[in-house]
Design a protein around this motif. Structure first.
Motif, short mmCIF file in Angstrom:
data_model
loop_
_atom_site.label_atom_id
_atom_site.label_comp_id
_atom_site.label_asym_id
_atom_site.label_seq_id
_atom_site.Cartn_x
_atom_site.Cartn_y
_atom_site.Cartn_z
N ASN A 234 0.73 -1.25 -0.04
CA ASN A 234 0.05 0.01 -0.04
C ASN A 234 0.94 1.27 0.11
O ASN A 234 0.44 2.31 -0.52
CB ASN A 234 -0.88 0.02 1.05
N LEU A 235 1.82 1.23 0.71
CA LEU A 235 2.99 2.27 0.91
C LEU A 235 3.32 2.76 -0.64
O LEU A 235 3.50 3.72 -1.06
CB LEU A 235 3.98 2.23 1.89
N LEU A 236 3.91 1.84 -1.26
CA LEU A 236 4.31 1.77 -2.71
C LEU A 236 3.24 2.38 -3.57
O LEU A 236 3.45 3.23 -4.25
CB LEU A 236 5.06 0.51 -3.23
N ARG A 237 2.23 1.94 -3.55
CA ARG A 237 1.04 2.22 -4.63
C ARG A 237 0.85 3.86 -4.10
O ARG A 237 0.64 4.49 -5.02
CB ARG A 237 -0.23 1.30 -4.06
N TYR A 238 0.76 3.94 -2.80
CA TYR A 238 0.59 5.52 -2.37
C TYR A 238 1.47 6.21 -3.08
O TYR A 238 1.37 7.48 -3.71
CB TYR A 238 0.44 5.70 -0.92
N ALA A 239 2.85 5.90 -2.91
CA ALA A 239 3.74 6.74 -3.50
C ALA A 239 3.90 6.83 -5.21
O ALA A 239 3.98 7.88 -5.51
CB ALA A 239 5.16 5.96 -3.19
N VAL A 240 3.55 5.92 -5.69
CA VAL A 240 3.23 5.78 -7.28
C VAL A 240 2.30 6.84 -7.62
O VAL A 240 2.57 7.59 -8.53
CB VAL A 240 3.19 4.41 -7.75
N GLN A 241 1.07 6.57 -7.06
CA GLN A 241 -0.07 7.47 -7.17
C GLN A 241 0.12 9.12 -6.93
O GLN A 241 -0.01 9.96 -7.63
CB GLN A 241 -1.10 7.03 -6.36
N SER A 242 1.05 9.27 -6.12
CA SER A 242 1.29 10.53 -5.52
C SER A 242 2.25 11.34 -6.47
O SER A 242 2.12 12.32 -6.80
CB SER A 242 1.99 10.51 -4.07
N LYS A 243 3.28 10.69 -6.88
CA LYS A 243 4.23 11.09 -8.10
C LYS A 243 3.57 11.18 -9.31
O LYS A 243 3.85 12.31 -10.12
CB LYS A 243 5.20 9.89 -8.02
N LYS A 244 2.48 10.32 -9.66
CA LYS A 244 1.71 10.48 -10.78
C LYS A 244 0.95 11.87 -10.65
O LYS A 244 0.76 12.55 -11.71
CB LYS A 244 0.72 9.46 -10.86
#
Length: 52
Positions: free
Chosen positions: A3-13
Motif C-alpha cells: 500500500n505504501l508503494l502504491r501510494y507513492a506511485v499515485q502521489s508521484k503521478k
C-alpha cells in the motif's frame, strides 16, 4: 508495504500530471494523462521541461 508503494506511485503521478497541466498539456496522443503509467508521465515531463 504494498500500500505504501502504491501510494507513492499515485502521489508521484498526481504531481507530474499537475505540472504537465500547468504547461497546457492534457493528453499524450489520444490518452488522457491519468491513463498514462508513471514511466510515461516521467518521459513526457522530461520532454516538456528539457525544451525550456
Amino acid at each position: 508495504m504494498g500500500n505504501l508503494l502504491r501510494y507513492a506511485v499515485q502521489s508521484k503521478k498526481k504531481d507530474l500530471i499537475n505540472k504537465l497541466i500547468k504547461q497546457g498539456i492534457y493528453k499524450k496522443d489520444e490518452k488522457h494523462l491519468y491513463e498514462l503509467s508513471l514511466s510515461e508521465l516521467e518521459n513526457e515531463y522530461k520532454l516538456v521541461y528539457d525544451r525550456e
